[in-house]
Design a protein around this motif. Structure first.
Motif, PDB file in Angstrom:
ATOM      1  N   VAL A   4       1.232  -1.216   0.170  1.00 34.17           N
ATOM      2  CA  VAL A   4       0.596  -0.347  -0.411  1.00 34.17           C
ATOM      3  C   VAL A   4       0.949   1.140  -0.412  1.00 34.17           C
ATOM      4  N   VAL A   5       0.675   2.060  -1.071  1.00 34.05           N
ATOM      5  CA  VAL A   5       1.868   3.003  -1.219  1.00 34.05           C
ATOM      6  C   VAL A   5       0.451   4.538  -0.678  1.00 34.05           C
ATOM      7  N   GLY A   6       1.328   4.799   0.451  1.00 36.43           N
ATOM      8  CA  GLY A   6       0.591   6.310   1.147  1.00 36.43           C
ATOM      9  C   GLY A   6      -0.129   6.048   2.484  1.00 36.43           C
ATOM     10  N   GLU A  63       4.516   4.599   3.103  1.00 34.36           N
ATOM     11  CA  GLU A  63       4.320   6.589   3.925  1.00 34.36           C
ATOM     12  C   GLU A  63       5.963   7.686   3.578  1.00 34.36           C
ATOM     13  N   LYS A  64       5.434   8.237   3.044  1.00 36.21           N
ATOM     14  CA  LYS A  64       7.147   9.304   2.433  1.00 36.21           C
ATOM     15  C   LYS A  64       7.143  10.009   3.728  1.00 36.21           C
ATOM     16  N   ARG A  65       6.078  11.145   4.028  1.00 36.48           N
ATOM     17  CA  ARG A  65       6.324  11.534   5.468  1.00 36.48           C
ATOM     18  C   ARG A  65       6.766  10.992   7.105  1.00 36.48           C
ATOM     19  N   PRO A  66       6.921  11.838   8.260  1.00 38.14           N
ATOM     20  CA  PRO A  66       7.516  10.690   9.413  1.00 38.14           C
ATOM     21  C   PRO A  66       6.341   9.605  10.216  1.00 38.14           C
ATOM     22  N   GLY A  89      -1.096   8.882   8.749  1.00 37.32           N
ATOM     23  CA  GLY A  89      -2.558   9.765   8.637  1.00 37.32           C
ATOM     24  C   GLY A  89      -2.326  10.799   7.711  1.00 37.32           C
ATOM     25  N   GLY A  90      -2.115  11.248   6.961  1.00 40.04           N
ATOM     26  CA  GLY A  90      -1.998  11.384   5.573  1.00 40.04           C
ATOM     27  C   GLY A  90      -2.726  13.666   6.126  1.00 40.04           C
ATOM     28  N   ARG A  91      -3.844  14.182   5.343  1.00 38.78           N
ATOM     29  CA  ARG A  91      -4.373  15.362   5.016  1.00 38.78           C
ATOM     30  C   ARG A  91      -5.042  15.513   6.509  1.00 38.78           C
ATOM     31  N   VAL A  92      -5.558  14.225   7.036  1.00 41.92           N
ATOM     32  CA  VAL A  92      -6.825  15.011   7.684  1.00 41.92           C
ATOM     33  C   VAL A  92      -5.967  14.831   9.255  1.00 41.92           C
ATOM     34  N   THR A  93      -4.812  14.103   9.440  1.00 41.52           N
ATOM     35  CA  THR A  93      -3.894  14.524  10.361  1.00 41.52           C
ATOM     36  C   THR A  93      -4.229  16.681  10.669  1.00 41.52           C
ATOM     37  N   TYR A 134      -8.969  20.830  12.279  1.00 42.82           N
ATOM     38  CA  TYR A 134      -9.552  20.332  13.067  1.00 42.82           C
ATOM     39  C   TYR A 134     -10.777  19.641  13.668  1.00 42.82           C
ATOM     40  N   LYS A 135     -11.699  19.819  12.534  1.00 47.45           N
ATOM     41  CA  LYS A 135     -13.236  19.279  12.531  1.00 47.45           C
ATOM     42  C   LYS A 135     -13.223  18.365  11.411  1.00 47.45           C
ATOM     43  N   TYR A 136     -14.081  17.218  11.197  1.00 44.47           N
ATOM     44  CA  TYR A 136     -14.368  16.645  10.043  1.00 44.47           C
ATOM     45  C   TYR A 136     -15.594  17.008   9.990  1.00 44.47           C
ATOM     46  N   PHE A 137     -16.260  17.592   8.607  1.00 42.18           N
ATOM     47  CA  PHE A 137     -18.336  17.529   8.618  1.00 42.18           C
ATOM     48  C   PHE A 137     -18.822  16.062   8.181  1.00 42.18           C
ATOM     49  N   PRO A 138     -19.590  16.023   8.285  1.00 39.54           N
ATOM     50  CA  PRO A 138     -20.592  16.488   8.819  1.00 39.54           C
ATOM     51  C   PRO A 138     -20.864  16.361  10.119  1.00 39.54           C
ATOM     52  N   MET A 147       9.068   7.843   5.646  1.00 40.51           N
ATOM     53  CA  MET A 147       9.910   8.154   5.350  1.00 40.51           C
ATOM     54  C   MET A 147      10.304   7.548   3.691  1.00 40.51           C
ATOM     55  N   ALA A 148       9.746   6.905   3.253  1.00 43.14           N
ATOM     56  CA  ALA A 148       9.576   5.080   2.640  1.00 43.14           C
ATOM     57  C   ALA A 148       8.440   6.032   1.244  1.00 43.14           C
ATOM     58  N   GLU A 149       9.584   5.690   0.487  1.00 40.11           N
ATOM     59  CA  GLU A 149       8.557   6.436  -1.656  1.00 40.11           C
ATOM     60  C   GLU A 149       8.853   5.111  -2.229  1.00 40.11           C
ATOM     61  N   VAL A 150       7.625   5.083  -2.872  1.00 45.68           N
ATOM     62  CA  VAL A 150       7.972   3.937  -4.048  1.00 45.68           C
ATOM     63  C   VAL A 150       8.353   5.046  -5.204  1.00 45.68           C
ATOM     64  N   GLY A 190      -2.718  10.186  -2.367  1.00 43.19           N
ATOM     65  CA  GLY A 190      -3.933  11.095  -1.546  1.00 43.19           C
ATOM     66  C   GLY A 190      -3.559  12.233  -2.895  1.00 43.19           C
ATOM     67  N   TRP A 191      -3.765  13.715  -1.916  1.00 43.83           N
ATOM     68  CA  TRP A 191      -4.013  14.742  -2.937  1.00 43.83           C
ATOM     69  C   TRP A 191      -3.442  15.872  -2.242  1.00 43.83           C
ATOM     70  N   ARG A 192      -2.684  16.890  -3.067  1.00 46.63           N
ATOM     71  CA  ARG A 192      -2.549  18.644  -2.445  1.00 46.63           C
ATOM     72  C   ARG A 192      -3.205  19.391  -2.511  1.00 46.63           C
ATOM     73  N   ARG A 245     -16.252   8.826   1.714  1.00 50.70           N
ATOM     74  CA  ARG A 245     -15.897   8.108   0.440  1.00 50.70           C
ATOM     75  C   ARG A 245     -15.156   6.701  -0.019  1.00 50.70           C
ATOM     76  N   ALA A 246     -13.803   7.981   1.282  1.00 51.51           N
ATOM     77  CA  ALA A 246     -12.413   7.728   0.964  1.00 51.51           C
ATOM     78  C   ALA A 246     -11.917   6.246   1.657  1.00 51.51           C
ATOM     79  N   VAL A 247     -12.964   6.288   2.244  1.00 51.82           N
ATOM     80  CA  VAL A 247     -13.293   4.895   3.193  1.00 51.82           C
ATOM     81  C   VAL A 247     -13.809   3.553   2.793  1.00 51.82           C
TER      82      VAL A 247
END
Ligand SMILES: Cc1cc2nc3c(=O)[nH]c(=O)nc-3n(C[C@H](O)[C@H](O)[C@H](O)COP(=O)(O)OP(=O)(O)OC[C@H]3O[C@@H](n4cnc5c(N)ncnc54)[C@H](O)[C@@H]3O)c2cc1C
Length: 426
Positions: A13-15, A38-41, A44-48, A51-55, A82-85, A195-197, A402-404
């Protein structure tokens, strides 16, 4: 050296965002071996960074904590941070992935006590806060970061600060000689959950993000409202540090526009409606939403209706033409034509938030040839990609729900591939 066991019955799984973690957990809990890269240290990705989740307006930390605990307890998952394919070759049931692992300079002995952070002086832009604050040269990604291990900023290696960090560590956890390494993994199926940026707001020249300090992006606004964020949960104007109360939101900033991003990210309307609730909670807080149309999909219509009923929120049907800045106050002035009544406006606000779109962050050059990518850069799950699948925002701009769902579907598809491998070998 990183020691990872992988076979062509392993799922890569990449990401490691909410989508990648979901795919990894679903497959691992079904008994499959999974490597999560995961390339970050931290995962959790961008949801980390929300602040809050809709809805529900709950905190993302809750679901994150559960996923992190499930990951920690599951021996079928190997997490590489800290790893990338860097390349993927082969075909269904028989892929080879080259994974580049960058040095963290901190080993498993780390207890996250923070002594190294206290010992160093150098500071660097904090990517977790989109550069709105600095972190020390020895740092944790964020307060709930998993793995619970510090990181030494590579630019600090060779400096006196790095030696101070090492000297401060009682657990012999700092290894300044760590090197980058590449491991080749043989795997049967690959799920991209990269994911996204956020779209680069500097490119939307008429809105002056690069020139006007009090024009910020929606992702930065999420960080501002987080009590653990760069402004301690207060909406402070970057120009003078004063609290903002009159806040404008510009929808489709750079989206649905052939000059910038052609697609609609769908999430930005709901993200803004959510952010108006943050403003309404503030004493004297009021929001003005400039919009083309509000796309509050499915059951979110109720959420939209509630925001419409809030007297502290005004909706103006208009895509603003440009923003200028008042000289002394540095208030951004939003200018355009209101399409309901066709009159011109030039309205100053304390702060303008650009609801920027979501771009796919996958690097297509690392994918095997022939993988379907649509005109917006998302990977298409069209049945022609062999044992490669795309989960969450690697496949489209999606909300977490939807992502889940998409990530769970990818786990099933990947399990089917490695089961076929096991069946043909058995
Ligand atoms: C302003 C804003 C507010 C939002 N608010 C909400 C909300 O309230 N509720 C909601 O449901 N949704 C919200 N969303 C949407 C939500 O952020 C996404 O649904 C969610 O982040 C999707 O998760 P993901 O795992 O697919 O992608 P990501 O969160 O982007 O995770 C992808 C992960 O992959 C890693 N990665 C990328 N490339 C590589 C690579 N080559 N190798 C290894 N790792 C890699 C990244 O570092 C990252 O950790 C919001 C979006 C925006 C723009």
């Amino acid at each position: 050296m990183t020691d990872v066991v992988a076979t062509n019955e392993t799922i890569l799984v990449v990401g490691g965002g909410v989508s990648g973690m979901t795919t990894a957990l679903e497959a691992a809990e079904a008994g499959k071996q999974v490597i999560l890269v995961e390339k970050r240290p931290y995962v959790g990705g961008r949801v980390t960074q929300l602040y809050k989740y809709f809805p529900k307006l709950c905190f993302p930390t809750c679901g994150l904590e559960i996923n992190q605990r499930r990951t920690k307890m599951n021996r079928n998952i190997t997490v590489l941070t800290m790893a990338e394919v860097t390349s993927l070759t082969g075909g269904e049931g028989d892929y080879t992935a080259s994974v580049k692992i960058s040095p963290r300079y901190v080993n498993e002995n780390c207890t996250a006590c923070g002594a190294c952070e206290d010992a160093v002086e150098a500071e660097f832009d904090d990517e977790h806060n989109y550069g709105l604050s600095k972190h020390k040269g020895a740092y944790r990604g964020h307060r709930m970061a998993y793995p619970e291990r510090y990181i030494i900023e590579p630019a600090m290696i060779g400096t006196a600060d790095a030696d101070k960090a090492k000297a401060a560590c009682k657990y012999d956890a700092i290894d300044l000689d760590m090197q980058e390494e590449t491991v080749d993994l043989k795997v049967g199926a690959v799920v991209y959950a990269t994911g996204w940026r956020p779209y680069d707001a500097n490119k939307i020249q008429p809105y002056g993000y690069d020139r006007f300090p009090n024009v910020v992006t929606s992702v930065e606004f999420e960080r501002m409202k987080d009590p653990m964020g760069p402004t301690g949960g207060k909406v402070l104007r970057p120009s003078d540090g004063k609290e903002a109360s009159d806040i404008a939101f510009i929808q489709c900033a750079g989206s649905r526009d052939r000059n910038y991003l052609k697609h609609c990210s769908r999430i930005c309307c709901m993200a803004t409606l959510k952010q108006t609730t943050y403003v309404s909670e503030m004493e004297d807080g009021k929001s003005t939403v400039y919009y083309i149309d509000i796309r509050a999909i499915d059951r979110f219509e109720d959420f939209y209706k509630n925001v419409q009923a809030d007297e502290k929120v005004t909706f103006i049907k208009s895509k603003p033409a440009f923003i200028t800045e008042e000289a002394e106050s540095r208030n951004p002035v939003v200018q355009g034509v209101n399409t309901e009544g066709y009159h011109r406006y030039a309205t100053p606000h304390d702060l303008v938030v650009l609801a920027v779109g979501m771009e796919p962050s996958v690097d297509a050059s690392t994918l095997p040839e022939g993988i379907s990518i649509n005109e917006h850069g998302f990977i298409e799950n069209d049945g022609t990609n062999g044992g490669v699948f795309a989960a969450g925002c690697a496949s489209d701009a999606l909300d977490v729900n939807r992502a889940v769902q998409s990530a769970t579907a990818c786990a099933l598809k990947a399990i089917q591939v490695v089961n076929r491998v096991a069946g043909s070998e058995g």
